[in-house]
Design a protein around this motif. Sequence first.
Motif, PDB file in Angstrom:
ATOM      1  N   GLN A  28     105.981 -12.041 -18.679  1.00 52.66           N
ATOM      2  CA  GLN A  28     104.705 -11.454 -18.308  1.00 52.66           C
ATOM      3  C   GLN A  28     103.960 -12.382 -17.373  1.00 52.66           C
ATOM      4  OE1 GLN A  28     102.398  -9.684 -21.366  1.00 52.66           O
ATOM      5  NE2 GLN A  28     104.171  -9.209 -22.591  1.00 52.66           N
ATOM      6  N   GLY A  29     104.206 -12.241 -16.136  1.00 57.13           N
ATOM      7  CA  GLY A  29     103.497 -13.055 -15.164  1.00 57.13           C
ATOM      8  C   GLY A  29     104.303 -13.222 -13.891  1.00 57.13           C
ATOM      9  N   ILE A  30     103.711 -13.960 -12.977  1.00 56.63           N
ATOM     10  CA  ILE A  30     104.348 -14.260 -11.705  1.00 56.63           C
ATOM     11  C   ILE A  30     104.107 -15.722 -11.407  1.00 56.63           C
ATOM     12  CG2 ILE A  30     104.091 -11.916 -10.795  1.00 56.63           C
ATOM     13  CD1 ILE A  30     101.598 -12.876  -9.308  1.00 56.63           C
ATOM     14  N   PHE A  31     104.774 -16.260 -10.434  1.00 53.49           N
ATOM     15  CA  PHE A  31     104.545 -17.653 -10.040  1.00 53.49           C
ATOM     16  C   PHE A  31     103.267 -17.728  -9.222  1.00 53.49           C
ATOM     17  CE2 PHE A  31     104.992 -21.363  -7.323  1.00 53.49           C
ATOM     18  CZ  PHE A  31     105.277 -22.323  -8.270  1.00 53.49           C
ATOM     19  N   TRP A  32     102.370 -18.619  -9.604  1.00 53.30           N
ATOM     20  CA  TRP A  32     101.085 -18.805  -8.917  1.00 53.30           C
ATOM     21  C   TRP A  32     101.171 -20.112  -8.147  1.00 53.30           C
ATOM     22  CZ3 TRP A  32      97.446 -15.528  -7.846  1.00 53.30           C
ATOM     23  CH2 TRP A  32      96.141 -15.922  -7.577  1.00 53.30           C
ATOM     24  N   PRO A  33     101.352 -20.066  -6.843  1.00 52.98           N
ATOM     25  CA  PRO A  33     101.688 -21.263  -6.077  1.00 52.98           C
ATOM     26  C   PRO A  33     100.576 -22.278  -5.869  1.00 52.98           C
ATOM     27  CG  PRO A  33     101.537 -19.348  -4.635  1.00 52.98           C
ATOM     28  CD  PRO A  33     101.372 -18.858  -6.034  1.00 52.98           C
TER      29      PRO A  33
ATOM     30  N   ASP B  18     104.517 -21.264 -13.072  1.00 52.63           N
ATOM     31  CA  ASP B  18     105.191 -20.172 -13.767  1.00 52.63           C
ATOM     32  C   ASP B  18     104.509 -19.792 -15.082  1.00 52.63           C
ATOM     33  OD1 ASP B  18     105.934 -22.493 -15.103  1.00 52.63           O
ATOM     34  OD2 ASP B  18     108.021 -21.890 -15.364  1.00 52.63           O
ATOM     35  N   GLU B  19     103.435 -20.485 -15.461  1.00 48.84           N
ATOM     36  CA  GLU B  19     102.679 -20.127 -16.660  1.00 48.84           C
ATOM     37  C   GLU B  19     101.539 -19.153 -16.352  1.00 48.84           C
ATOM     38  OE1 GLU B  19     102.733 -23.627 -19.814  1.00 48.84           O
ATOM     39  OE2 GLU B  19     101.950 -24.282 -17.867  1.00 48.84           O
TER      40      GLU B  19
ATOM     41  N   VAL C  41      89.021  -9.300 -14.494  1.00 50.49           N
ATOM     42  CA  VAL C  41      89.924 -10.171 -15.236  1.00 50.49           C
ATOM     43  C   VAL C  41      91.332  -9.887 -14.736  1.00 50.49           C
ATOM     44  CG1 VAL C  41      90.851 -10.708 -17.517  1.00 50.49           C
ATOM     45  CG2 VAL C  41      88.408 -10.238 -17.227  1.00 50.49           C
ATOM     46  N   PHE C  42      92.004 -10.938 -14.241  1.00 51.67           N
ATOM     47  CA  PHE C  42      93.335 -10.700 -13.683  1.00 51.67           C
ATOM     48  C   PHE C  42      94.425 -11.596 -14.232  1.00 51.67           C
ATOM     49  CE2 PHE C  42      91.545 -13.874 -10.846  1.00 51.67           C
ATOM     50  CZ  PHE C  42      92.608 -14.716 -10.570  1.00 51.67           C
ATOM     51  N   ALA C  43      94.103 -12.676 -14.961  1.00 50.62           N
ATOM     52  CA  ALA C  43      95.182 -13.568 -15.419  1.00 50.62           C
ATOM     53  C   ALA C  43      94.724 -14.493 -16.532  1.00 50.62           C
ATOM     54  CB  ALA C  43      95.696 -14.399 -14.249  1.00 50.62           C
ATOM     55  N   LEU C  44      95.715 -15.089 -17.177  1.00 43.94           N
ATOM     56  CA  LEU C  44      95.551 -16.141 -18.172  1.00 43.94           C
ATOM     57  C   LEU C  44      96.339 -17.356 -17.697  1.00 43.94           C
ATOM     58  CD1 LEU C  44      96.347 -13.921 -21.265  1.00 43.94           C
ATOM     59  CD2 LEU C  44      94.099 -14.787 -20.660  1.00 43.94           C
ATOM     60  N   LEU C  45      95.830 -18.542 -18.009  1.00 48.64           N
ATOM     61  CA  LEU C  45      96.497 -19.764 -17.580  1.00 48.64           C
ATOM     62  C   LEU C  45      96.127 -20.895 -18.540  1.00 48.64           C
ATOM     63  CD1 LEU C  45      98.242 -20.818 -15.142  1.00 48.64           C
ATOM     64  CD2 LEU C  45      96.094 -21.560 -14.128  1.00 48.64           C
ATOM     65  N   PRO C  46      97.119 -21.669 -19.000  1.00 50.40           N
ATOM     66  CA  PRO C  46      96.773 -22.819 -19.843  1.00 50.40           C
ATOM     67  C   PRO C  46      95.808 -23.755 -19.118  1.00 50.40           C
ATOM     68  CG  PRO C  46      99.126 -22.436 -19.906  1.00 50.40           C
ATOM     69  CD  PRO C  46      98.562 -21.544 -18.827  1.00 50.40           C
ATOM     70  N   SER C  47      94.871 -24.328 -19.863  1.00 44.86           N
ATOM     71  CA  SER C  47      93.845 -25.191 -19.276  1.00 44.86           C
ATOM     72  C   SER C  47      94.369 -26.555 -18.864  1.00 44.86           C
ATOM     73  CB  SER C  47      92.691 -25.392 -20.266  1.00 44.86           C
ATOM     74  OG  SER C  47      92.114 -24.177 -20.608  1.00 44.86           O
ATOM     75  N   HIS C  48      95.297 -27.104 -19.621  1.00 47.86           N
ATOM     76  CA  HIS C  48      95.732 -28.473 -19.405  1.00 47.86           C
ATOM     77  C   HIS C  48      97.058 -28.531 -18.643  1.00 47.86           C
ATOM     78  CE1 HIS C  48      96.020 -32.755 -20.130  1.00 47.86           C
ATOM     79  NE2 HIS C  48      97.233 -32.583 -20.623  1.00 47.86           N
ATOM     80  N   ARG C  49      97.017 -29.067 -17.464  1.00 49.58           N
ATOM     81  CA  ARG C  49      98.210 -29.263 -16.612  1.00 49.58           C
ATOM     82  C   ARG C  49      99.143 -28.052 -16.565  1.00 49.58           C
ATOM     83  NH1 ARG C  49     100.129 -35.137 -18.442  1.00 49.58           N
ATOM     84  NH2 ARG C  49     101.531 -33.784 -19.538  1.00 49.58           N
ATOM     85  N   PRO C  50      98.630 -26.915 -16.118  1.00 50.12           N
ATOM     86  CA  PRO C  50      99.490 -25.728 -16.068  1.00 50.12           C
ATOM     87  C   PRO C  50     100.528 -25.829 -14.957  1.00 50.12           C
ATOM     88  CG  PRO C  50      97.408 -25.271 -15.029  1.00 50.12           C
ATOM     89  CD  PRO C  50      97.301 -26.650 -15.614  1.00 50.12           C
ATOM     90  N   ARG C  51     101.610 -25.130 -15.159  1.00 54.26           N
ATOM     91  CA  ARG C  51     102.638 -24.982 -14.124  1.00 54.26           C
ATOM     92  C   ARG C  51     102.457 -23.599 -13.498  1.00 54.26           C
ATOM     93  NH1 ARG C  51     106.070 -25.819 -18.633  1.00 54.26           N
ATOM     94  NH2 ARG C  51     106.873 -23.777 -18.121  1.00 54.26           N
TER      95      ARG C  51
END
Length: 138
Positions: A131-136, A37-38, A25-35
């Motif tokens: 808490q996070g980094i930009f995921w390109p 930086d989320e 497990v390495f990250a969390l991300l919103p399911s709907h149209r994530p950016r």
Amino acid sequence: MNTLRVDVLAYDMPCRQCALPLWWVFALLPSHRPRGDEFTTTDFPEAVEMARRILADPSGDTADMAAQLRPRPAWQQGRGFNPNTCGRCGHQAEWHVLDDVMHDAFHEGCIRAAEGRIPIGEWRAIRGRGQGIFWPFL
């Protein structure tokens, strides 16, 4: 209460000590149209707890993954924490292994291990602390 659907991202890589295949497990991300930086990495205690709650949902089959996420030891501070432990040998790799997992997941693709609803206020509190980094790839 308003909620947000959040995905728990994982990557399949063996334990470096006993070679048991693991979903790291390495990250969390919103399911709907994530950016980008989320993208929120699980090297923070609040993100680990959120991932654990989502994975432990009794309607899913990821409770074993939730049990393998250990909280940060009291003596450890700042970034650079890997919450994942091996279910067989109990090995908890250093933070740089989590960096390797994220690097490989970026290039080879990741697994959406689970999804759950999180109160928007909790998500914003985590995001507000950087808490996070930009995921390109988004």
